[in-house]
Design an enzyme around this catalytic site. Structure first.
Site, PDB file in Angstrom:
ATOM      1  N   CYS A  61      -4.501  13.357 -12.987  1.00  0.00           N
ATOM      2  CA  CYS A  61      -3.683  14.381 -12.361  1.00  0.00           C
ATOM      3  C   CYS A  61      -3.714  14.218 -10.852  1.00  0.00           C
ATOM      4  CB  CYS A  61      -4.211  15.760 -12.755  1.00  0.00           C
ATOM      5  SG  CYS A  61      -3.266  17.129 -12.065  1.00  0.00           S
ATOM      6  N   CYS A  64      -5.550  18.180  -9.653  1.00  0.00           N
ATOM      7  CA  CYS A  64      -6.993  18.408  -9.819  1.00  0.00           C
ATOM      8  C   CYS A  64      -7.697  17.075 -10.059  1.00  0.00           C
ATOM      9  CB  CYS A  64      -7.257  19.386 -10.945  1.00  0.00           C
ATOM     10  SG  CYS A  64      -6.228  19.168 -12.416  1.00  0.00           S
ATOM     11  N   HIS A  68     -12.037  15.403 -12.096  1.00  0.00           N
ATOM     12  CA  HIS A  68     -12.284  14.380 -13.115  1.00  0.00           C
ATOM     13  C   HIS A  68     -13.200  13.293 -12.576  1.00  0.00           C
ATOM     14  CE1 HIS A  68      -9.523  16.139 -15.943  1.00  0.00           C
ATOM     15  NE2 HIS A  68      -8.608  16.227 -14.995  1.00  0.00           N
ATOM     16  N   SER A 455      -7.114  22.968 -19.525  1.00  0.00           N
ATOM     17  CA  SER A 455      -5.876  23.402 -20.178  1.00  0.00           C
ATOM     18  C   SER A 455      -5.795  22.953 -21.624  1.00  0.00           C
ATOM     19  CB  SER A 455      -4.651  22.916 -19.384  1.00  0.00           C
ATOM     20  OG  SER A 455      -4.566  23.605 -18.154  1.00  0.00           O
ATOM     21  N   CYS A 502      -2.910  16.220 -17.051  1.00  0.00           N
ATOM     22  CA  CYS A 502      -3.999  15.308 -17.421  1.00  0.00           C
ATOM     23  C   CYS A 502      -3.474  14.464 -18.580  1.00  0.00           C
ATOM     24  CB  CYS A 502      -5.245  16.079 -17.825  1.00  0.00           C
ATOM     25  SG  CYS A 502      -5.866  17.148 -16.527  1.00  0.00           S
TER      26      CYS A 502
END
Length: 520
Positions: A61, A64, A68, A455, A502
């Site tokens: 992503c 964000c 990760h 999510s 993602c």
């Protein structure tokens, strides 16, 4: 009256999401959350050097990204047996702190606030504030030129929409101010990470670049500006909306869902991790009058693919997860898997963290009559932003003290090389909620890699037992008096700050064109 409507795509979120709802007598009676993107990064990682994983997973992503990289590095820390020095932990915390500050402010103003205000009310502003008059002139000019994007298109205002000209024009002014703060907060992270997005400094064993006094003071100066905005603008705005015109929504608990909450815990305050900014814990069936928080059992996590476009399989722990697609699977309706904790769907994110922490500011709103739901999520997000801002000051002071110590270290260089074999899990609490990465290493290469992102928890479809995911359950009972104007549906979904990016599109390997699927 029975009616089924589809919102595809849901806008002002990251990624591609479709929501179907059934409406009876003006309320949602059933719902389906469909992630219409597929993630294939785990398959890309198979056979790679494990040290590549933080950089590759960062590309899940562009919003964000560092979360990760951090979770992946923590998974490698566990698999490699690395012990991150306190100096490295502090810099990791500061990088993530910057992400929190920009992400939460962006979510409230740019992604959600427009659901609650009648933007055209600015034309009725009669005050004499020069800054607000400039905003009025700008908006009125855009309307005259038929160029009001991104403030429109929008759903029609309803009974909960704020129409007071003074409140609306102030919110629009703060919307514009928040854009500037967002850019500055991104720069804060780049001080340590080298660039943004996709930082370069977080690796297995710690971080890669030694800090200096100039970096600390630059970060502190930018943090001062963010603290002023958070304390003087963001939090007052959230409270003004939540305890004012949106209080009826808060009292009704619109968007509550299952009332199950999960937090992995994150942000060490001390080298031993005895105290965390966000405590770990799990709540099943919230009783606001008697909040019982249990310990997190990481072995209790499993992903169901019963209604997802993956090869049929029983629920498995992420260590044993697969990425085998089945686009013709009967009854499937999402590319999102269905994570469950000991068989139960969970909500993750700010509301979960603040309830697990029994935060007194949030509980104070509950005592006044607010129930868990869309409005409470915005309140929780603002409350924890202040917690992170305050923690950043402490981390800066601790980093300065560490920098003066002999043998100051930021990386465990003794555990840089991959082991012959091993496995590890890395957990973090990014802005959107509980994130976990799992890795298996064999012959110094990645044998299997899986990530369960926030999510995925919230946007999951049904599981084997037919139990709805959190988005789906949160929509049940939502008032939708006009099916052509499902404003409360998108209000609820956006309150989670969805991020389905993602993932990557499913691409035809011959033509490189994005595949299109029609779902009957």
């Amino acid at each position: 009256m029975h009616k089924k409507i589809t919102i595809d795509p849901v806008t002002r979120l990251e990624g591609h999401l479709k929501i179907d709802v059934e409406i009876n007598d003006g309320k949602v009676t059933d719902a389906w959350s469909s992630g219409t993107m597929a993630r294939g990064f785990e398959a890309l990682l198979s056979g790679k050097d494990p040290r590549d994983a933080p950089y590759i997973t960062s590309r899940f992503c562009g919003v964000c990204y560092s979360v990760h990289q951090l979770a992946s590095s923590r998974a490698l820390d566990a698999a490699f047996g690395a012990k991150v020095p306190w100096g490295g932990e502090l810099i990791r915390n500061l990088v993530m702190g910057a992400e929190y500050i920009y992400d939460h402010v962006l979510h409230f103003y740019q992604l959600s606030a427009l659901d609650y205000i009648d933007i055209m009310a600015v034309a009725n502003y009669t005050g004499k504030d020069k800054d607000l008059l400039a905003v009025k002139d700008k908006i009125v000019g855009l309307v005259k030129n038929n160029d009001t994007y991104p403030l429109t298109p929008r759903y029609e205002p309803d009974e909960f929409t704020v129409k007071d000209p003074d409140m609306v024009i102030t919110a629009v002014k703060h919307y514009l101010d928040a854009l500037k703060m967002h850019a500055k907060a991104r720069n804060m992270g780049a001080i340590w990470g080298g660039r943004t997005p996709h930082y370069q400094n977080i690796v297995v064993g710690g971080v890669t670049s030694y800090p200096d006094i100039n970096q600390v003071e630059r970060f502190r100066a930018m943090l001062d500006a963010q603290a002023r905005f958070v304390n003087e603008v963001y939090i007052p705005d959230v409270l003004a909306f939540g305890t004012g015109p949106l209080w009826p929504l808060a009292e009704m608990g619109v968007g509550g869902g299952h009332l199950n909450y999960l937090s992995y815990g994150d942000f060490k305050k001390d080298p031993e991790g005895k105290s965390l900014v966000f405590p770990a814990g799990v709540i099943v069936g919230l009783d606001p009058g008697n909040i019982k928080v249990g310990a997190v059992n990481q072995d209790g996590i499993a992903e169901s693919v019963k209604f997802a476009w993956y090869k049929e399989n029983k629920p498995v722990h992420p260590y044993n997860g697969e990425q085998v697609f089945d686009l013709d699977k009967k009854d499937a309706y999402s590319f999102v898997k269905a994570p469950r904790y000991e068989g139960k769907p969970m909500e993750v994110g700010p509301l979960a963290r603040m309830i697990v922490a029994k935060n007194p500011d949030l509980l104070g709103l509950v005592q006044k009559g607010a129930k868990p739901g869309a409005v409470a999520r915005h309140a929780a997000r603002a409350i924890e932003t202040k917690l992170v801002v305050d923690a950043c000051y402490d981390w800066l002071d601790q980093l300065l003290a560490e920098m003066t110590k002999p043998g100051f270290r930021i990386h465990d260089t003794d555990h840089w090389d991959p082991p012959d074999s091993g496995m590890g899990a890395g957990f973090s609490e990014p802005p959107r909620g509980a994130l976990g990465h799992w890795i298996k290493v064999k012959d110094r290469k990645i044998e299997n890699y899986q990530a369960v992102v926030p999510s995925t928890w919230n946007a999951s479809p049904r599981c084997e037992n037919g139990v709805r995911g959190q988005y789906e359950e949160s929509l049940i009972g939502a008032p939708v008096p006009d099916p052509k104007n499902p404003l409360n549906v998108v209000r609820i979904i956006r309150s989670f700050d969805p991020c389905l990016a993602c993932a990557v599109h499913v691409i035809d390997p011959k033509t490189n064109e994005i595949r299109k699927f029609v779902i009957e």
